[in-house]
Scaffold this active site. Structure first.
Site, short mmCIF file in Angstrom:
data_model
loop_
_atom_site.label_atom_id
_atom_site.label_comp_id
_atom_site.label_asym_id
_atom_site.label_seq_id
_atom_site.Cartn_x
_atom_site.Cartn_y
_atom_site.Cartn_z
N HIS A 98 0.86 -1.14 0.13
CA HIS A 98 -0.13 -0.05 0.01
C HIS A 98 0.79 1.21 0.02
O HIS A 98 2.11 1.36 0.44
CB HIS A 98 -1.05 -0.04 1.24
CG HIS A 98 -1.60 -1.29 1.35
ND1 HIS A 98 -2.65 -1.78 0.41
CD2 HIS A 98 -1.45 -2.51 2.02
CE1 HIS A 98 -2.95 -2.87 0.76
NE2 HIS A 98 -2.47 -3.41 1.76
N ARG A 289 -0.50 -4.40 -6.54
CA ARG A 289 -0.37 -5.72 -6.62
C ARG A 289 0.94 -6.17 -7.24
O ARG A 289 1.45 -5.63 -8.33
CB ARG A 289 -1.55 -6.57 -7.30
CG ARG A 289 -2.72 -6.26 -6.39
CD ARG A 289 -3.75 -7.03 -6.85
NE ARG A 289 -5.20 -6.69 -5.94
CZ ARG A 289 -5.98 -5.79 -6.37
NH1 ARG A 289 -5.50 -5.10 -7.38
NH2 ARG A 289 -6.97 -5.56 -5.49
ZN ZN Z 1 -2.94 -5.33 2.54
#
Ligand code: ZN
Length: 410
Positions: A98, A289
């Protein structure tokens, strides 16, 4: 205070038994149930039960942020700053990280400027917020989180005894620090398809050999990297040909026992593997990702946010702050989380003042506010507004467990 009913999220990696069992519903459930959200996130707000009717927590808070959130309203733009969940992972989640708040703001503006729709599958930044997260295990919880100390990773790569891995092990041995990890991770995650198709099967053969040699060992003690190697094989089975399997070999393989927490700061590469836990995070949906997923993967953007500093041991032991009260200390300004173990027939425990959410994860809890009483059953919660007076909690019948989420550190 009012009863708060969570929003059930169904994802492929969820469990058909864990959440249903916890909430006292029949098993197996019709769909894999992954998350139960208690919050005011616009994607799926929880429902507040008020005098027999049901209202979204998002609407309740938006209608009068001052009343519901008190002083917190100004600090976080009139929004509840955290999202509380119960998470049940039967299958591994994607490898992800993140962004920091600065990276999120810049990325959000950049994608707006480029005209990428907010709901486009390739959108990385769906809001301008960071997403620190803390997960606390309800049962044994398995995860990958943060880069392992590079010298240990060199030992692991060497132990697999795969000649094709030797140059990579040597690369890291020559520079056993964050720069070496960055080089190795970047090389692996960007390997051309044919190179990956050549390397990965040999690494997996090495993994199989490593585990079978353990079986041939005589002293019965597991080898140093048994869990790490087994995880690589499991990930390869779920995501054949995915470079994330190699990346997973660089990460700490973590097992949380019930009550232990794992805090993930910005840039920490992680993947939850299995288990049931209570998770709390800043109210954001920003995920970069790195693989182990059929979803959008943006490697250059992931590389921009990743923190390659090796992580010693990211496990958080709760600190006892009162009888049966355990607090998880994190640097996140958006949330604070406590676990309260309520013994049967013990005196009521005073709860932290609102705004907050009290979530029952074992037994049933009785919340007391003056003469008002609310029973919170397992898998359900209560919304406590800033306007509510002092609230105390007790076990309703038999021992019970309660998680209390509030906004920000004191
Ligand atoms: Zn996470």
């Amino acid at each position: 205070m009012h009863e708060l009913v969570g929003a059930l999220r169904s994802y492929a990696w969820g469990s058909r038994t864990a959440l249903a069992q916890l909430c006292g519903r029949p098993v197996p459930s019709a769909h894999p149930e992954a998350e139960l959200w208690f919050g005011a996130h616009p994607a799926d707000p929880a429902r507040v039960q008020i005098n027999g009717h049901s209202e979204s927590l998002l609407e309740l808070v938006s209608a009068d942020p001052q009343r519901e959130l008190g002083p917190v309203a100004g600090e976080f733009g009139g929004r509840l700053p955290f999202l509380l969940k119960i998470l049940a992972a039967e299958e591994p989640l994607s490898l992800q990280a993140h962004p920091s708040i600065e990276q999120a703001r810049a990325g959000y503006a950049r994608e707006n400027h480029a005209g990428v729709a907010l709901d486009a599958p390739m959108r990385n930044y769906r809001d301008e917020n960071h997403k620190p997260e803390l997960v606390v295990a309800l049962n044994r919880f398995e995860a990958l989180a943060g880069f392992r100390e590079p010298r240990r990773t060199v030992r692991l790569l060497t132990a697999l005894d795969v000649p094709e891995l030797t140059p990579y092990a040597e690369l890291l041995a020559a520079q056993p620090d964050s720069a070496g990890l960055r080089t190795l991770f970047t090389t692996w995650i960007a390997l051309p398809q044919h190179a990956l198709a050549n390397l990965l099967p040999k690494v997996l053969d090495g993994c199989v050999r490593y585990l079978s040699e353990r079986d041939a060992g005589y002293d019965g003690t597991p080898k140093e990297f048994t869990a790490e190697v087994r995880t690589a094989l499991e990930l390869a089975e779920a995501y054949p040909g995915d470079a994330g399997v190699l990346a997973a070999l660089l990460l700490n393989r973590i097992t949380l026992e019930p009550g232990q927490g794992l805090f993930l700061a910005a840039g920490n590469l992680h993947a939850y593997l299995s288990g049931v836990g209570v998770e709390i995070m800043a109210n954001s949906d920003n995920v970069l990702r790195g693989g182990l997923t059929p979803k959008h993967v943006d490697v250059p953007e992931l590389l921009r946010v990743l923190d390659f500093e090796p992580l010693e041991l990211p496990i958080i032991e709760a600190e006892q702050t009162g009888p049966g009260i355990y607090r998880y200390d994190t640097p996140a300004p958006e949330f604070a989380l406590s676990r309260i173990e309520l013994a049967a027939d013990a005196d009521p425990v005073p709860l932290h003042a609102g705004p907050g959410i009290a979530l029952c994860t074992h037994g049933n809890v009785r919340l007391l506010q003056g003469k008002h009483e609310l029973i919170v059953e397992c898998g359900s919660a209560a919304w406590i507004s800033a306007a509510d007076g002092p609230i105390r909690a007790a076990a309703a019948d038999g021992p019970a467990q309660l998680f209390c989420a509030t906004a920000g550190a004191d």
